[in-house]
Design a protein around this motif. Structure first.
Motif, PDB file in Angstrom:
ATOM      1  N   LEU A   1       0.811  -1.220   0.000  1.00  0.00           N
ATOM      2  CA  LEU A   1       0.000   0.000   0.000  1.00  0.00           C
ATOM      3  C   LEU A   1       0.839   1.262   0.000  1.00  0.00           C
ATOM      4  O   LEU A   1       0.540   2.202  -0.725  1.00  0.00           O
ATOM      5  CB  LEU A   1      -0.936  -0.005   1.211  1.00  0.00           C
ATOM      6  CG  LEU A   1      -1.863   1.197   1.314  1.00  0.00           C
ATOM      7  CD1 LEU A   1      -2.795   1.261   0.110  1.00  0.00           C
ATOM      8  CD2 LEU A   1      -2.659   1.145   2.588  1.00  0.00           C
ATOM      9  N   ILE A   2       1.865   1.312   0.813  1.00  0.00           N
ATOM     10  CA  ILE A   2       2.667   2.531   0.932  1.00  0.00           C
ATOM     11  C   ILE A   2       4.011   2.291   0.272  1.00  0.00           C
ATOM     12  O   ILE A   2       4.839   1.553   0.786  1.00  0.00           O
ATOM     13  CB  ILE A   2       2.843   2.939   2.406  1.00  0.00           C
ATOM     14  CG1 ILE A   2       1.479   3.243   3.013  1.00  0.00           C
ATOM     15  CG2 ILE A   2       3.772   4.140   2.533  1.00  0.00           C
ATOM     16  CD1 ILE A   2       1.499   3.516   4.499  1.00  0.00           C
ATOM     17  N   GLU A   3       4.220   2.909  -0.877  1.00  0.00           N
ATOM     18  CA  GLU A   3       5.478   2.754  -1.599  1.00  0.00           C
ATOM     19  C   GLU A   3       6.380   3.966  -1.422  1.00  0.00           C
ATOM     20  O   GLU A   3       7.551   3.926  -1.751  1.00  0.00           O
ATOM     21  CB  GLU A   3       5.201   2.503  -3.069  1.00  0.00           C
ATOM     22  CG  GLU A   3       4.463   1.186  -3.296  1.00  0.00           C
ATOM     23  CD  GLU A   3       4.160   0.934  -4.746  1.00  0.00           C
ATOM     24  OE1 GLU A   3       4.753   1.594  -5.612  1.00  0.00           O
ATOM     25  OE2 GLU A   3       3.319   0.066  -5.014  1.00  0.00           O
ATOM     26  N   ALA A   4       5.824   5.068  -0.939  1.00  0.00           N
ATOM     27  CA  ALA A   4       6.596   6.279  -0.657  1.00  0.00           C
ATOM     28  C   ALA A   4       6.635   6.462   0.860  1.00  0.00           C
ATOM     29  O   ALA A   4       5.967   5.755   1.597  1.00  0.00           O
ATOM     30  CB  ALA A   4       5.950   7.486  -1.330  1.00  0.00           C
ATOM     31  N   LYS A   5       7.399   7.406   1.312  1.00  0.00           N
ATOM     32  CA  LYS A   5       7.502   7.651   2.755  1.00  0.00           C
ATOM     33  C   LYS A   5       6.255   8.371   3.267  1.00  0.00           C
ATOM     34  O   LYS A   5       5.691   9.207   2.589  1.00  0.00           O
ATOM     35  CB  LYS A   5       8.750   8.466   3.044  1.00  0.00           C
ATOM     36  CG  LYS A   5      10.020   7.715   2.708  1.00  0.00           C
ATOM     37  CD  LYS A   5      11.227   8.610   2.859  1.00  0.00           C
ATOM     38  CE  LYS A   5      12.455   7.898   2.380  1.00  0.00           C
ATOM     39  NZ  LYS A   5      12.586   7.886   0.937  1.00  0.00           N
ATOM     40  N   LEU A   6       5.868   8.028   4.479  1.00  0.00           N
ATOM     41  CA  LEU A   6       4.715   8.631   5.132  1.00  0.00           C
ATOM     42  C   LEU A   6       5.139   8.988   6.549  1.00  0.00           C
ATOM     43  O   LEU A   6       5.553   8.110   7.312  1.00  0.00           O
ATOM     44  CB  LEU A   6       3.552   7.641   5.150  1.00  0.00           C
ATOM     45  CG  LEU A   6       2.290   8.065   5.851  1.00  0.00           C
ATOM     46  CD1 LEU A   6       1.639   9.235   5.108  1.00  0.00           C
ATOM     47  CD2 LEU A   6       1.322   6.902   5.934  1.00  0.00           C
ATOM     48  N   VAL A   7       5.054  10.264   6.908  1.00  0.00           N
ATOM     49  CA  VAL A   7       5.513  10.732   8.216  1.00  0.00           C
ATOM     50  C   VAL A   7       4.351  10.723   9.209  1.00  0.00           C
ATOM     51  O   VAL A   7       3.288  11.268   8.929  1.00  0.00           O
ATOM     52  CB  VAL A   7       6.110  12.155   8.112  1.00  0.00           C
ATOM     53  CG1 VAL A   7       6.505  12.673   9.487  1.00  0.00           C
ATOM     54  CG2 VAL A   7       7.297  12.156   7.161  1.00  0.00           C
ATOM     55  N   LEU A   8       4.582  10.082  10.354  1.00  0.00           N
ATOM     56  CA  LEU A   8       3.618  10.093  11.449  1.00  0.00           C
ATOM     57  C   LEU A   8       4.232  10.849  12.618  1.00  0.00           C
ATOM     58  O   LEU A   8       5.334  10.520  13.071  1.00  0.00           O
ATOM     59  CB  LEU A   8       3.287   8.666  11.904  1.00  0.00           C
ATOM     60  CG  LEU A   8       2.633   7.739  10.888  1.00  0.00           C
ATOM     61  CD1 LEU A   8       2.412   6.376  11.515  1.00  0.00           C
ATOM     62  CD2 LEU A   8       1.327   8.316  10.403  1.00  0.00           C
ATOM     63  N   ALA A   9       3.529  11.849  13.093  1.00  0.00           N
ATOM     64  CA  ALA A   9       3.968  12.623  14.246  1.00  0.00           C
ATOM     65  C   ALA A   9       3.223  12.133  15.490  1.00  0.00           C
ATOM     66  O   ALA A   9       2.302  11.321  15.398  1.00  0.00           O
ATOM     67  CB  ALA A   9       3.701  14.107  14.008  1.00  0.00           C
ATOM     68  N   SER A  10       3.622  12.647  16.629  1.00  0.00           N
ATOM     69  CA  SER A  10       2.966  12.286  17.880  1.00  0.00           C
ATOM     70  C   SER A  10       1.465  12.533  17.758  1.00  0.00           C
ATOM     71  O   SER A  10       1.036  13.587  17.316  1.00  0.00           O
ATOM     72  CB  SER A  10       3.550  13.121  19.021  1.00  0.00           C
ATOM     73  OG  SER A  10       2.973  12.747  20.232  1.00  0.00           O
ATOM     74  N   GLY A  11       0.665  11.542  18.113  1.00  0.00           N
ATOM     75  CA  GLY A  11      -0.786  11.653  18.026  1.00  0.00           C
ATOM     76  C   GLY A  11      -1.370  11.078  16.752  1.00  0.00           C
ATOM     77  O   GLY A  11      -2.571  10.856  16.664  1.00  0.00           O
TER      78      GLY A  11
END
Length: 108
Positions: free
Chosen positions: A74-84
């Motif tokens: 599903l995710i082939e590129a980077k995905l940034v997750l922050a706090s929360g």
């Protein structure tokens, strides 16, 4: 600061919205570098994968059909997750879907 590679997985995803990748610790970010979905059944299923950002749901895919016995990256590129921020999913058939999420986390 350095970074380390990590993996979260969820076996037998239910038909209700479920957290797959919990939020990173406060003042940290996780960079998702892969998300694999696997249909373990002999029939097609549909899946939703979503982000919860600030309490709002944002779908990465909604009602995507996974043929019997197939895998979807599903995710082939980077995905940034922050706090929360959280990554969640649900399947149309209980116990039919496994998900593996790979990510990079800032470590001290």
């Amino acid at each position: 600061m350095s970074a380390g590679f990590f993996r979260d997985n969820l076996r037998n995803v239910p038909i209700t919205n479920t957290i797959v990748k919990a939020a990173p610790p406060t003042n940290r970010v996780d960079i998702v570098i892969g998300c694999m979905l696997s249909n373990k059944t002999t029939s097609p299923i549909t899946v939703d994968v979503y982000l919860t950002l600030g309490g709002q749901v944002h779908y990465l895919t909604r009602d995507a059909t996974l043929p019997a016995g197939s895998t979807l990256e599903l995710i082939e590129a980077k995905l940034v997750l922050a706090s929360g921020d959280e990554l969640g999913a649900r399947a149309s058939v209980a116990n039919s879907l496994d998900i593996v999420v790979s990510y990079l986390r800032q470590v001290q």
